[in-house]
Scaffold this motif. Structure first.
Motif, PDB file in Angstrom:
ATOM      1  N   PRO B 185       0.803  -1.225   0.000  1.00  0.00           N
ATOM      2  CA  PRO B 185       0.000   0.000   0.000  1.00  0.00           C
ATOM      3  C   PRO B 185       0.832   1.269   0.000  1.00  0.00           C
ATOM      4  N   LEU B 186       2.134   1.147   0.305  1.00  0.00           N
ATOM      5  CA  LEU B 186       2.892   2.356   0.610  1.00  0.00           C
ATOM      6  C   LEU B 186       3.670   2.939  -0.558  1.00  0.00           C
ATOM      7  N   TRP B 187       3.721   2.231  -1.680  1.00  0.00           N
ATOM      8  CA  TRP B 187       4.474   2.783  -2.806  1.00  0.00           C
ATOM      9  C   TRP B 187       3.954   2.240  -4.122  1.00  0.00           C
ATOM     10  N   PRO B 188       4.304   2.916  -5.210  1.00  0.00           N
ATOM     11  CA  PRO B 188       3.885   2.455  -6.533  1.00  0.00           C
ATOM     12  C   PRO B 188       4.660   1.185  -6.920  1.00  0.00           C
ATOM     13  N   ALA B 189       4.156   0.480  -7.921  1.00  0.00           N
ATOM     14  CA  ALA B 189       4.808  -0.740  -8.384  1.00  0.00           C
ATOM     15  C   ALA B 189       6.281  -0.478  -8.688  1.00  0.00           C
ATOM     16  N   SER B 190       7.137  -1.387  -8.278  1.00  0.00           N
ATOM     17  CA  SER B 190       8.586  -1.217  -8.462  1.00  0.00           C
ATOM     18  C   SER B 190       8.991  -1.437  -9.911  1.00  0.00           C
ATOM     19  N   PRO B 191       9.996  -0.707 -10.358  1.00  0.00           N
ATOM     20  CA  PRO B 191      10.515  -0.943 -11.707  1.00  0.00           C
ATOM     21  C   PRO B 191      11.347  -2.225 -11.745  1.00  0.00           C
ATOM     22  N   SER B 192      11.642  -2.641 -12.971  1.00  0.00           N
ATOM     23  CA  SER B 192      12.480  -3.829 -13.176  1.00  0.00           C
ATOM     24  C   SER B 192      13.513  -3.503 -14.223  1.00  0.00           C
ATOM     25  N   ILE B 193      14.648  -4.164 -14.139  1.00  0.00           N
ATOM     26  CA  ILE B 193      15.681  -3.946 -15.150  1.00  0.00           C
ATOM     27  C   ILE B 193      15.196  -4.423 -16.515  1.00  0.00           C
ATOM     28  N   LEU B 194      14.145  -5.242 -16.533  1.00  0.00           N
ATOM     29  CA  LEU B 194      13.600  -5.730 -17.804  1.00  0.00           C
ATOM     30  C   LEU B 194      12.583  -4.764 -18.405  1.00  0.00           C
ATOM     31  N   ASP B 195      12.212  -3.739 -17.655  1.00  0.00           N
ATOM     32  CA  ASP B 195      11.253  -2.766 -18.178  1.00  0.00           C
ATOM     33  C   ASP B 195      11.853  -2.003 -19.353  1.00  0.00           C
ATOM     34  N   GLU B 196      10.970  -1.624 -20.238  1.00  0.00           N
ATOM     35  CA  GLU B 196      11.412  -0.738 -21.299  1.00  0.00           C
ATOM     36  C   GLU B 196      11.915   0.563 -20.659  1.00  0.00           C
ATOM     37  N   ASP B 197      13.028   1.092 -21.177  1.00  0.00           N
ATOM     38  CA  ASP B 197      13.609   2.335 -20.684  1.00  0.00           C
ATOM     39  C   ASP B 197      14.172   2.248 -19.271  1.00  0.00           C
ATOM     40  N   ALA B 198      14.350   1.018 -18.781  1.00  0.00           N
ATOM     41  CA  ALA B 198      14.981   0.887 -17.468  1.00  0.00           C
ATOM     42  C   ALA B 198      16.432   1.316 -17.567  1.00  0.00           C
ATOM     43  N   VAL B 199      16.889   2.036 -16.567  1.00  0.00           N
ATOM     44  CA  VAL B 199      18.303   2.421 -16.479  1.00  0.00           C
ATOM     45  C   VAL B 199      18.872   1.827 -15.202  1.00  0.00           C
ATOM     46  N   ALA B 200      19.962   1.100 -15.340  1.00  0.00           N
ATOM     47  CA  ALA B 200      20.613   0.510 -14.170  1.00  0.00           C
ATOM     48  C   ALA B 200      21.929   1.223 -13.923  1.00  0.00           C
ATOM     49  N   LEU B 201      22.057   1.812 -12.761  1.00  0.00           N
ATOM     50  CA  LEU B 201      23.311   2.469 -12.385  1.00  0.00           C
ATOM     51  C   LEU B 201      23.824   1.787 -11.131  1.00  0.00           C
TER      52      LEU B 201
END
Lengths: 446, 446, 446
Positions: B185-201
């Motif tokens: 309930p406390l945050w929006p869905a987490s991103p994934s490195i597999l998402d389009e436009d994902a940036v991994a730093l």
């Protein structure tokens, strides 16, 4: 092409065969097998842990003795010693000390909290209701503080409190109580660290040798040679003999009273030991021998006493405290009874200005390198079988037999502790950083 | 002289006996024996190998994962990964890269040349007619490049191409697909490195610890203590609880769908875990708890996901990639979906200025030293038997059991590879030169 | 939860299976098993120990060969070599040399004194009447000094003097004696260190590799590749072929006369070896090959001869002297017959200004790194089984078989000697101090 293996040489007598004339034949070796097994030291004995000034009020230090990690903490002047390995995930409590009450020490990682007196797990900071609480704990070690030194009784986990012997039973014999038994005409009765007003000043450092190799060097009368060029010898115009030879069967007295220390006393500078002044084969002759008179004794678990050294009314103690099977902590301590502040100040001044540079370093540094020089030969265990001892080795041989009879236990090889796994990559990284293996735990810097 | 062995002490209860109240009794330990055997890691899994920027066009790098030396080369943008050990005399191809065509890599020593796609030996530069050509080769490893990271499927030599699972099966669960199953309930869905436009730093570095010790620290809820003095905590005025306690049997959900990742999800900051605010025994009380909310999960082969950390819309991934049995590559990666150059620039700026110094170093440096502090206890294998776990260790225990059930293979101890022979004189020389054991191959300078 | 172990993959053909097309199949391997066993070297052979100038009159040096510590002393020009390990407590005599007469060496620790000729214990400084005197001793090693080099016959303790072969039996074949048997049309007969007026100039240094790995690199014709960018090659405008291939069964001649050296001679730059000028697969083509012509041979116990290199009338010798199982002393020596002082001066000048920087370093440094690159693969013994050799490896394979047949003994693993216990804390301390394992004993500084 010759397919058969050619006969290339005759058999012959080995040039360096081990002689059956050596003192330590197989029968003799059998008499000190327990000593040969004690690579990690003798356990259930009193060892020096720290100088008092190394553990101030509220201080926490981690060390290792006989493969056992130990944490010391001082609270309201009193010192506690516990096994320095959390029951949970095995980290060292002393690496990042966290003491939340005067009667406890907590593990900095998950908050496991131990009672200083009993070692019991009394709570877990973030898990105060766990069923493990009260049902486990870490071993505690009895502590004595005398004359500026902290001693710890390093014991097996099942050694009961009621059987812990007094500290005196692991220290050299005392005078004047022993003056009748061990009289010496050339100096007054030696002081003891247990004497009232005794002051112990010294240094300790880590050596990369097995503790037995180090210990045997301490009371070895046959290595005067390595000291002949020392600055103190030259500064004092001492003329050393080539060596000292036992001249009677009682040149060494065993000390094995039921309730006292167990060791041996060497009657040096009496008629039981003669100085060697000449070696005809080599054309060596020493004239006008003069120097300090002294007497050495050693008691379990490896405490040397050099009486009348380096000056009258002073005694030098040494310990060779096992850390692992090839690391020991070398303690060099001078003890004197000082009844006034002035005496204390004067002793400290002479210690700093004369004895540290010329004796504890200078003179004894030669012993350090001599011990290191033996390590390779003994490191794989073969040295104990292959060494060829001679008559003057009566001292180490007597010690080995005595230690085999009277030790209170042979320490087991360290498990899951510092330097036990010699090839760990953490150890390697520390070496790459220029940090050598140490007696002290490395504190975590946040 | 008393020849009989004296009776010196009574037997007593061991002070630090392992309690039968510990969570990990022998029966439980039996359920994760494969995990205990996996000192060199789990094989036939996807691991991060390099950041994309570490392997530019025409670049060649040598690394080691699970005791397997791997060489990566990028040609026309495509990345190839092969066993980095020539079939001839075993040297590492990457030590002195020699690439004469776009579809091959040649050994710099004797010119053995391997096809990048198949690993087959296609020629020998100075011996083009040899009968070995075409009849041997080196293993190849499937590669995926996503969001700025290069992943390699590290496999046994006989693992067939057709059974290689998708990368997603060794990465954390994805959102919003999993939002219904793992709502928070406390945050929006987490991103994934597999998402389009994902940036991994992120960063990666070598730690001198077994990978399991490192991994278990990642999702351990009971060590909040070590972070309480961190700069980010103080700068943000966070007030941390003493710990987190599971309050229901489903505080942890297993993730073991047939075709997806295998792992566990911890319902932190829901009513299934309660903050510990007080420890009466120690007189500790925390008031006004506030801080970041987050949720941790971990999947095989050891990939941590920390949702909503260190800020909203960002997720922190961590990997603990086995190099040998006591070296691992520690990966700390922040992932965010950035749809514009401006977003990417802003994310990179915040990464460099805030998250590297305060989180990936700062905060996580405490995890590094905590892992190292455990290594000695576990290095000789005894820690796995002697540790005394408690209720809050439900997380590592659940992980160990799950990893035992679902791993695709236990890596064999490295043979003939870097750091496998820990005492080699070359390793020693490198240490004397101040070079610690490393994930990367040391390149030869002509 | 699925309690059964899931079937996760099919079995398939191993991608990097060891090919049955490799040259060194199991039958061939069986023919050189003694060589595979000789990790510590071959014993009862002549090895170079020091350059003459490294042992001045009255000089003492300690080294180690085949796991045997050896002390050398020069008195009145004559050189003596003895086992460098006191019979008493095993310290190295050379660590702190004490020579009280011209015919003895004494141990600096307890004064055990050994006759330089016989090795017998002749006295103990401080214990001249001990019964061990005359009844034990240390092994002595025959010494020869030729052309500026000191050779020692490193033997087992029971190898009799009367069976010691002449130095020439462990050196390369000599010319012109062998000119008929080993003619070469392209250069005059090669000089030998045994020639009258021979001058040997060279360097030696310690490598962290097994001696066999080093040795095989020396006469390996298939690694021309690593030298192609060397400064000397470019400076001389040499154009190297891709490699050299044997074209006839007698490309290598065995040398195994009953009373002479045992080795092999490679007929390089004759019609028995053809240069490889093209590799179609890789599109490589070499035109206008030109360079130095040379011929390599190797004899037991591992002495390379490169004729006509690096210039006419000069020969390069190399030795790979085993120190331990992963340390060797690398000797690179140029020999020329110089009949006048002027010739000697000119040769020395060219050696210093050209050959040391461009050849002995420069060119041969590439061989050093190539050997090191193989060490990991062979360090745990698996490389000898797993390597996949090809037709051009006829040279090392012939050498292995020959060495297996003709060696005079396989050295036993070192006991109680330097670097035998690789994990000793003293070794670790030295590493932390930046000191790498060495051929020479570390001298004690008082």
């Amino acid at each position: 092409m010759n397919e058969a293996t050619p006969i290339r040489r005759r058999q012959t007598v080995r040039l360096n065969e081990i002689s059956d004339k050596r003192m330590n034949d197989q029968k003799l070796q059998g008499q000190y097998q327990p000593y040969k097994d004690a690579a990690w030291g003798f356990i259930n004995h009193w060892y020096p842990a720290l100088f008092s000034e190394e553990l101030p009020e509220e201080g926490v230090e981690g060390i290792q003795i006989c493969g056992i990690p130990i944490v010391l903490r001082r609270v309201d002047g009193k010192i506690y010693a516990l096994k320095d390995q959390c029951v949970h995930r095995g980290v060292r409590l002393s690496a990042k000390p966290m003491c939340l009450t005067k009667k406890s020490i907590s593990c900095w990682y998950h908050g496991f909290t131990f009672d200083l007196e009993s070692g019991r797990l009394t709570t877990i900071i973030a898990n105060p209701g766990d069923k493990l609480i009260g049902n486990t704990g870490i071993t505690t070690y009895p502590v004595e503080e005398k004359g500026g030194m902290i001693f710890v009784f390093v014991r097996e986990d099942d050694f009961p409190n009621e059987d812990v012997p007094p500290l005196a039973s692991d220290l050299p014999v005392r005078f004047p109580d022993s003056s009748e038994r061990f009289p010496h005409p050339l100096w007054p009765a030696s002081p003891s660290i247990l004497d009232e007003d005794a002051v112990a000043l010294g240094i300790h450092r880590t050596g990369e040798t097995n503790w037995r190799i180090a210990c045997e060097n301490g009371f070895d009368n046959a290595h005067i040679l390595v000291h002949k060029d020392n600055t103190i010898v030259q500064a004092m115009n001492w003329v050393l003999p080539l060596g000292l030879l036992p001249t009677s069967d009682d040149a060494i007295t065993l000390i094995e009273d039921e309730n006292g220390p167990k060791g041996l006393m060497q009657w040096l500078f009496t008629d039981k030991w003669a100085p060697v002044l000449e070696n005809e084969e080599l054309g060596l002759k020493v004239e006008g021998v003069n120097g300090r008179f002294y007497r050495t004794s050693v008691v379990l678990p490896g405490c040397l006493m050099v009486e009348n050294w380096p000056e009258e009314h002073v005694v030098q103690y040494e310990w060779y405290v096992p850390i692992t099977d090839d690391l020991y902590e070398y303690w060099e301590v001078l003890v004197k009874v000082c009844r006034t502040d002035e005496e204390r100040t004067k002793f400290k001044y002479r210690f700093d200005r004369v004895y540290v540079p010329l004796c504890l370093n200078g003179f004894n540094d030669c012993d350090l390198y001599a011990r290191e020089a033996m390590e390779e030969f003994y490191a794989d265990g073969t040295g104990w079988d292959d060494e060829q001892l001679v008559a003057t080795d009566v001292s180490p041989v007597t010690w080995r037999k005595l230690a085999s009879r009277w030790n209170r236990g042979i320490a087991k090889p360290g498990r899951g502790v510092t330097n036990a796994t010699k090839t760990s990559s953490i150890r390697m990284r520390r070496l790459a950083e220029g940090k050598k293996p140490s007696y002290f735990v490395e504190k975590i810097e946040d």
